[in-house]
Design a protein around this motif. Structure first.
Motif, PDB file in Angstrom:
ATOM      1  N   PRO A 382      13.080  34.056   0.212  1.00 20.64           N
ATOM      2  CA  PRO A 382      12.078  35.078   0.566  1.00 20.64           C
ATOM      3  C   PRO A 382      10.682  34.807   0.032  1.00 20.64           C
ATOM      4  CG  PRO A 382      13.466  35.857  -1.218  1.00 20.64           C
ATOM      5  CD  PRO A 382      14.052  34.557  -0.779  1.00 20.64           C
ATOM      6  N   ASP A 383      10.544  33.886  -0.930  1.00 21.63           N
ATOM      7  CA  ASP A 383       9.243  33.663  -1.557  1.00 21.63           C
ATOM      8  C   ASP A 383       8.480  32.486  -0.959  1.00 21.63           C
ATOM      9  OD1 ASP A 383       9.589  35.773  -3.407  1.00 21.63           O
ATOM     10  OD2 ASP A 383      10.868  34.487  -4.638  1.00 21.63           O
ATOM     11  N   ILE A 384       8.985  31.902   0.128  1.00 21.47           N
ATOM     12  CA  ILE A 384       8.311  30.770   0.766  1.00 21.47           C
ATOM     13  C   ILE A 384       6.947  31.208   1.291  1.00 21.47           C
ATOM     14  CG2 ILE A 384       8.358  29.250   2.778  1.00 21.47           C
ATOM     15  CD1 ILE A 384      10.170  28.207   0.750  1.00 21.47           C
ATOM     16  N   THR A 385       5.908  30.388   1.021  1.00 19.56           N
ATOM     17  CA  THR A 385       4.564  30.651   1.552  1.00 19.56           C
ATOM     18  C   THR A 385       4.137  29.606   2.580  1.00 19.56           C
ATOM     19  OG1 THR A 385       3.543  29.421  -0.272  1.00 19.56           O
ATOM     20  CG2 THR A 385       3.847  31.788  -0.575  1.00 19.56           C
ATOM     21  N   ASN A 386       4.589  28.365   2.442  1.00 20.22           N
ATOM     22  CA  ASN A 386       4.278  27.290   3.387  1.00 20.22           C
ATOM     23  C   ASN A 386       5.580  26.736   3.943  1.00 20.22           C
ATOM     24  OD1 ASN A 386       1.764  27.676   2.121  1.00 20.22           O
ATOM     25  ND2 ASN A 386       1.161  25.569   2.589  1.00 20.22           N
ATOM     26  N   LEU A 387       5.677  26.626   5.277  1.00 19.52           N
ATOM     27  CA  LEU A 387       6.916  26.187   5.909  1.00 19.52           C
ATOM     28  C   LEU A 387       6.604  25.226   7.050  1.00 19.52           C
ATOM     29  CD1 LEU A 387      10.029  26.437   6.167  1.00 19.52           C
ATOM     30  CD2 LEU A 387       9.626  28.378   7.710  1.00 19.52           C
ATOM     31  N   VAL A 388       7.282  24.081   7.035  1.00 16.82           N
ATOM     32  CA  VAL A 388       7.220  23.104   8.128  1.00 16.82           C
ATOM     33  C   VAL A 388       8.615  23.001   8.713  1.00 16.82           C
ATOM     34  CG1 VAL A 388       6.702  20.724   8.796  1.00 16.82           C
ATOM     35  CG2 VAL A 388       5.351  21.834   7.010  1.00 16.82           C
ATOM     36  N   VAL A 389       8.755  23.230  10.020  1.00 15.07           N
ATOM     37  CA  VAL A 389      10.056  23.248  10.679  1.00 15.07           C
ATOM     38  C   VAL A 389      10.063  22.212  11.788  1.00 15.07           C
ATOM     39  CG1 VAL A 389      11.663  24.617  12.039  1.00 15.07           C
ATOM     40  CG2 VAL A 389      10.449  25.674  10.131  1.00 15.07           C
ATOM     41  N   ARG A 390      11.082  21.367  11.784  1.00 16.77           N
ATOM     42  CA  ARG A 390      11.320  20.425  12.870  1.00 16.77           C
ATOM     43  C   ARG A 390      12.791  20.546  13.287  1.00 16.77           C
ATOM     44  NH1 ARG A 390       7.459  17.597   9.854  1.00 16.77           N
ATOM     45  NH2 ARG A 390       5.790  16.648  11.112  1.00 16.77           N
ATOM     46  N   PHE A 391      13.038  21.373  14.274  1.00 15.96           N
ATOM     47  CA  PHE A 391      14.379  21.548  14.821  1.00 15.96           C
ATOM     48  C   PHE A 391      14.440  20.817  16.164  1.00 15.96           C
ATOM     49  CE2 PHE A 391      15.128  25.875  12.525  1.00 15.96           C
ATOM     50  CZ  PHE A 391      15.380  25.177  11.354  1.00 15.96           C
ATOM     51  N   THR A 392      15.320  19.836  16.264  1.00 20.94           N
ATOM     52  CA  THR A 392      15.417  19.030  17.476  1.00 20.94           C
ATOM     53  C   THR A 392      16.877  18.842  17.857  1.00 20.94           C
ATOM     54  OG1 THR A 392      15.405  16.975  16.177  1.00 20.94           O
ATOM     55  CG2 THR A 392      13.284  17.785  16.985  1.00 20.94           C
ATOM     56  N   GLY A 393      17.087  18.315  19.059  1.00 23.08           N
ATOM     57  CA  GLY A 393      18.419  18.064  19.587  1.00 23.08           C
ATOM     58  C   GLY A 393      18.369  18.098  21.104  1.00 23.08           C
ATOM     59  N   PRO A 394      19.415  17.602  21.773  1.00 21.17           N
ATOM     60  CA  PRO A 394      19.409  17.596  23.247  1.00 21.17           C
ATOM     61  C   PRO A 394      19.387  18.997  23.844  1.00 21.17           C
ATOM     62  CG  PRO A 394      21.551  16.918  22.392  1.00 21.17           C
ATOM     63  CD  PRO A 394      20.617  16.955  21.228  1.00 21.17           C
ATOM     64  N   LEU A 395      19.976  19.987  23.144  1.00 26.31           N
ATOM     65  CA  LEU A 395      19.958  21.376  23.596  1.00 26.31           C
ATOM     66  C   LEU A 395      19.534  22.272  22.436  1.00 26.31           C
ATOM     67  CD1 LEU A 395      23.258  21.649  25.697  1.00 26.31           C
ATOM     68  CD2 LEU A 395      20.933  21.267  26.537  1.00 26.31           C
ATOM     69  N   ARG A 396      18.939  23.401  22.784  1.00 27.32           N
ATOM     70  CA  ARG A 396      18.517  24.345  21.743  1.00 27.32           C
ATOM     71  C   ARG A 396      19.742  24.920  21.050  1.00 27.32           C
ATOM     72  NH1 ARG A 396      18.273  29.712  21.900  1.00 27.32           N
ATOM     73  NH2 ARG A 396      18.510  29.701  24.177  1.00 27.32           N
ATOM     74  N   TRP A 397      19.750  24.782  19.726  1.00 26.36           N
ATOM     75  CA  TRP A 397      20.891  25.252  18.944  1.00 26.36           C
ATOM     76  C   TRP A 397      20.519  26.399  18.003  1.00 26.36           C
ATOM     77  CZ3 TRP A 397      19.425  24.583  13.970  1.00 26.36           C
ATOM     78  CH2 TRP A 397      18.543  23.522  13.686  1.00 26.36           C
ATOM     79  N   ILE A 398      19.236  26.743  17.928  1.00 30.99           N
ATOM     80  CA  ILE A 398      18.833  27.877  17.099  1.00 30.99           C
ATOM     81  C   ILE A 398      18.915  29.141  17.953  1.00 30.99           C
ATOM     82  CG2 ILE A 398      16.347  27.734  17.576  1.00 30.99           C
ATOM     83  CD1 ILE A 398      17.917  28.326  14.126  1.00 30.99           C
ATOM     84  N   MET A 399      19.580  30.170  17.463  1.00 29.84           N
ATOM     85  CA  MET A 399      19.876  31.362  18.243  1.00 29.84           C
ATOM     86  C   MET A 399      19.294  32.619  17.594  1.00 29.84           C
ATOM     87  SD  MET A 399      21.492  30.251  20.808  1.00 29.84           S
ATOM     88  CE  MET A 399      22.254  28.705  21.305  1.00 29.84           C
ATOM     89  N   PRO A 400      19.005  33.638  18.414  1.00 26.41           N
ATOM     90  CA  PRO A 400      18.549  34.913  17.835  1.00 26.41           C
ATOM     91  C   PRO A 400      19.631  35.532  16.965  1.00 26.41           C
ATOM     92  CG  PRO A 400      18.104  34.815  20.199  1.00 26.41           C
ATOM     93  CD  PRO A 400      18.981  33.647  19.879  1.00 26.41           C
ATOM     94  N   SER A 401      19.194  36.290  15.987  1.00 27.10           N
ATOM     95  CA  SER A 401      20.127  36.920  15.078  1.00 27.10           C
ATOM     96  C   SER A 401      20.808  38.101  15.756  1.00 27.10           C
ATOM     97  CB  SER A 401      19.399  37.385  13.816  1.00 27.10           C
ATOM     98  OG  SER A 401      20.264  38.115  12.980  1.00 27.10           O
ATOM     99  N   GLY A 402      22.104  38.265  15.473  1.00 26.12           N
ATOM    100  CA  GLY A 402      22.831  39.398  16.018  1.00 26.12           C
ATOM    101  C   GLY A 402      22.784  40.614  15.127  1.00 26.12           C
ATOM    102  N   SER A 403      22.108  40.489  13.960  1.00 24.08           N
ATOM    103  CA  SER A 403      22.032  41.614  13.025  1.00 24.08           C
ATOM    104  C   SER A 403      20.946  42.576  13.461  1.00 24.08           C
ATOM    105  CB  SER A 403      21.758  41.104  11.612  1.00 24.08           C
ATOM    106  OG  SER A 403      20.551  40.360  11.576  1.00 24.08           O
ATOM    107  N   SER A 404      20.902  43.710  12.814  1.00 21.19           N
ATOM    108  CA  SER A 404      19.957  44.767  13.168  1.00 21.19           C
ATOM    109  C   SER A 404      18.532  44.364  12.833  1.00 21.19           C
ATOM    110  CB  SER A 404      20.314  46.063  12.421  1.00 21.19           C
ATOM    111  OG  SER A 404      19.324  47.038  12.627  1.00 21.19           O
ATOM    112  N   SER A 405      17.601  44.752  13.679  1.00 28.56           N
ATOM    113  CA  SER A 405      16.189  44.468  13.447  1.00 28.56           C
ATOM    114  C   SER A 405      15.594  45.347  12.354  1.00 28.56           C
ATOM    115  CB  SER A 405      15.402  44.678  14.746  1.00 28.56           C
ATOM    116  OG  SER A 405      15.553  46.020  15.197  1.00 28.56           O
ATOM    117  N   LEU A 406      16.367  46.325  11.842  1.00 24.79           N
ATOM    118  CA  LEU A 406      15.879  47.208  10.789  1.00 24.79           C
ATOM    119  C   LEU A 406      15.985  46.576   9.407  1.00 24.79           C
ATOM    120  CD1 LEU A 406      17.404  50.592  12.003  1.00 24.79           C
ATOM    121  CD2 LEU A 406      15.089  49.701  12.397  1.00 24.79           C
ATOM    122  N   LEU A 407      16.646  45.392   9.314  1.00 22.46           N
ATOM    123  CA  LEU A 407      16.760  44.715   8.034  1.00 22.46           C
ATOM    124  C   LEU A 407      15.401  44.199   7.593  1.00 22.46           C
ATOM    125  CD1 LEU A 407      20.060  42.674   8.600  1.00 22.46           C
ATOM    126  CD2 LEU A 407      19.777  44.794   7.295  1.00 22.46           C
TER     127      LEU A 407
END
Length: 554
Positions: A382-407
């Motif tokens: 939770p304390d991250i201030t700078n983030l670099v993300v490289r998510f790759t692959g032949p198909l998208r594997w990152i999915m929306p969260s199924g948990s409540s948006s009130l969290l």
């Protein structure tokens, strides 16, 4: 005054002022006393002018030479043999001793191996004998030359004159082939630590071409007395991991190409036993055992910077590193088991999941891989201030969260975000998942990389009440105006108070270390029709923005 209007002075010399037709004065001077030839200094017989230079100047010359050449100057005189021992930095690299013909052999061998069917033109035994044999011969020859240079440096100038030991060596760079004759390398390493007080040591072994071998240090380790050493920075490559826990001054450690025979417990021991370490880099390392899982549970560790790059671990689990500030997990799965990382502020995460495989010849390719939510990676940071993300692959594997948006949001303190190398076949609006969990985000840069795969499934987005009052900068490189790209830009504008949005067809992030970057873009001319159509599509349905938005198209 003469008849021609000149004035002549008495003495050994005279000056003539001549008035020519162009009214210009010419000055001519002669000196009868300077007619004798100019005297030239002649060095005394048996001496040279270079030897008359002071030691400081000669050391300046030696520092500009490679170490092998500097060591060779010892044959000139006893003075040169003494001077080369005062060099603060030593660099013995076997690659500097390989001739150009060696590199041509290597390139030719690689070229033949890459070309399909080309091996049929060469008999296998002929390739083995002609290419590999010649390459190995040059490598062994270079290693003999390196060993000779190292021995001359440690033992004297080759003429029987044994000089004093170096006053101080601050840095030693050593690169060598594994030919079975590496005893001199071990002696040089031990002497540099025990006797010369080296503080920065790099020892990288290289296997002979097409051979698998490892460098092994003596049973006592790198040196005789590690507790008294001044070693602060150490890099080891392609070797059996020696004991390091007694190097009390060691603060930076880089391990590269460690073999699969290295146990997970050996890596874990670095975190727990080397408590003075502040920087640890693991590059292309592997481990063995029934489970190639590395678990880091070191509440007493002082490590502030951790880089795990292309390591053959199934996973690395982080349980406790209380002083960790910067993390880079590059093509290596690093997961957090707890929130015991109060100082972590910067994270560079690169992850590629999935593959297209063919079960049998003639059958179509099918996808194999797993899907994950963002919480799998970012749930404990939770304390991250700078983030670099490289998510790759032949198909998208990152999915929306199924948990409540009130969290509560996972990244409440995130200020700066780069989503790099996003495959164009993915639903490129997926960074919205990151945006929704980072309410304090100020800078958002997205780089879309072209790929050959067909477009994948779209994310069924829901309406959101999210509002971003802190977002100041939004840049997209690789923008082509596709439906999903327009959807992402429209969403960001709609939930923020941005005044400027940069959309560039050509551009990419330029790394400034592991945790910082700058977006480098190239100019591209947009037609008026393209500009009007893009602006109309983006602003269609945007209702939250109360300020006019200026699109910067490039």
């Amino acid at each position: 005054m003469g008849a021609d209007g000149s004035t002549e002075s008495q003495g050994t010399g005279h000056i003539n002022f001549i008035d020519d037709s162009s009214c210009r004065w010419r000055l001519m001077a002669r000196s009868r006393t300077d007619r004798s030839p100019r005297r030239r200094l002649k060095p005394a017989r048996g001496h040279d002018l270079t030897s008359t230079l002071p030691d400081d100047l000669l050391l300046h010359v030696l520092r500009r030479l490679d170490t092998r050449t500097a060591v060779g100057t010892a044959v000139l005189s006893r003075r040169w043999a003494r001077l080369r021992r005062e060099l603060p930095d030593l660099d013995f690299r076997v690659s500097n001793m390989l001739p150009p013909r060696y590199h041509r052999w290597v390139l030719l061998h690689r070229d033949i191996e890459k070309r399909k069917g080309s091996h049929c033109l060469y008999r296998r035994d002929a390739m083995q004998l002609e290419f590999v044999t010649n390459i190995r011969r040059y490598e062994r020859r270079a290693m003999r030359a390196l060993t000779s240079s190292v021995d001359r440096f440690m033992d004297g100038d080759g003429s029987g004159v044994r000089g004093p030991r170096p006053q101080s060596v601050s840095r030693l760079r050593l690169e060598f082939f594994l030919t079975g004759n590496t005893g001199s390398m071990n002696k040089l390493i031990a002497r540099s630590i025990d006797d010369w007080g080296v503080s920065d040591l790099e020892a990288v072994a290289k296997p002979i071409h097409y051979e698998r071998s490892l460098h092994t240090f003596p049973s006592h380790g790198l040196c005789q007395d590690p507790r008294a050493s001044c070693l602060r920075s150490l890099k080891l490559g392609c070797c059996v991991l020696p004991p390091l826990h007694e190097f009390s001054a060691l603060t930076m450690l880089v391990l590269q190409d460690l073999p699969r025979s290295t146990t997970a417990a050996a890596y874990e021991g670095i975190f727990t036993s080397c408590r003075q370490l502040q920087v640890l880099h693991l590059k292309s390392c592997a481990c063995s055992g029934n489970s190639d899982l590395v678990v880091v549970d070191a509440p007493g560790s002082g490590i502030k910077e951790l880089v795990v790059d292309k390591c053959a671990f199934s996973q690395m689990w982080l349980r406790a590193l209380p002083n960790l500030e910067s993390l880079a997990s590059l093509d290596t799965t690093v997961l957090f088991e707890s929130e015991s990382f109060p100082c972590l502020r910067r994270w560079n995460i690169s992850q590629s999941i999935g593959a297209m495989i063919r079960s049998a010849e003639g059958l179509p390719l099918f996808y194999t891989g797993t899907s994950h939510e963002l919480g799998w990676f970012l749930g404990c940071t939770p304390d991250i201030t700078n983030l670099v993300v490289r998510f790759t692959g032949p198909l998208r594997w990152i999915m929306p969260s199924g948990s409540s948006s009130l969290l509560p949001p996972m990244l409440p303190k995130l200020r700066k975000l780069l989503v790099a190398d996003e495959p164009s076949s993915w639903d490129v609006s997926w960074p919205r998942l990151l945006l929704e969990t980072a309410p304090s985000l100020e800078i958002l840069h997205i780089h879309i990389a072209p790929c050959k795969e067909k477009p994948g499934d779209k994310i069924p987005w829901r309406r959101t009440r999210l509002r971003h009052h802190c977002l100041k900068e939004f840049v997209v490189a690789g923008f082509e105006g596709t439906e999903r790209q327009i959807c992402l830009v429209r969403f960001v504008i709609g939930v923020s108070r941005l005044r400027h949005v940069g959309l560039f067809k050509k551009g990419q992030p330029r790394n400034k270390g592991h945790w910082d970057w700058e977006m480098v873009t190239e100019h591209h001319s947009w037609t008026d029709e393209e500009k009007d159509a893009t602006l109309e599509q983006i602003m269609d349905g945007v209702s939250f923005s109360k300020h006019p938005v200026k699109l910067i198209l490039g």
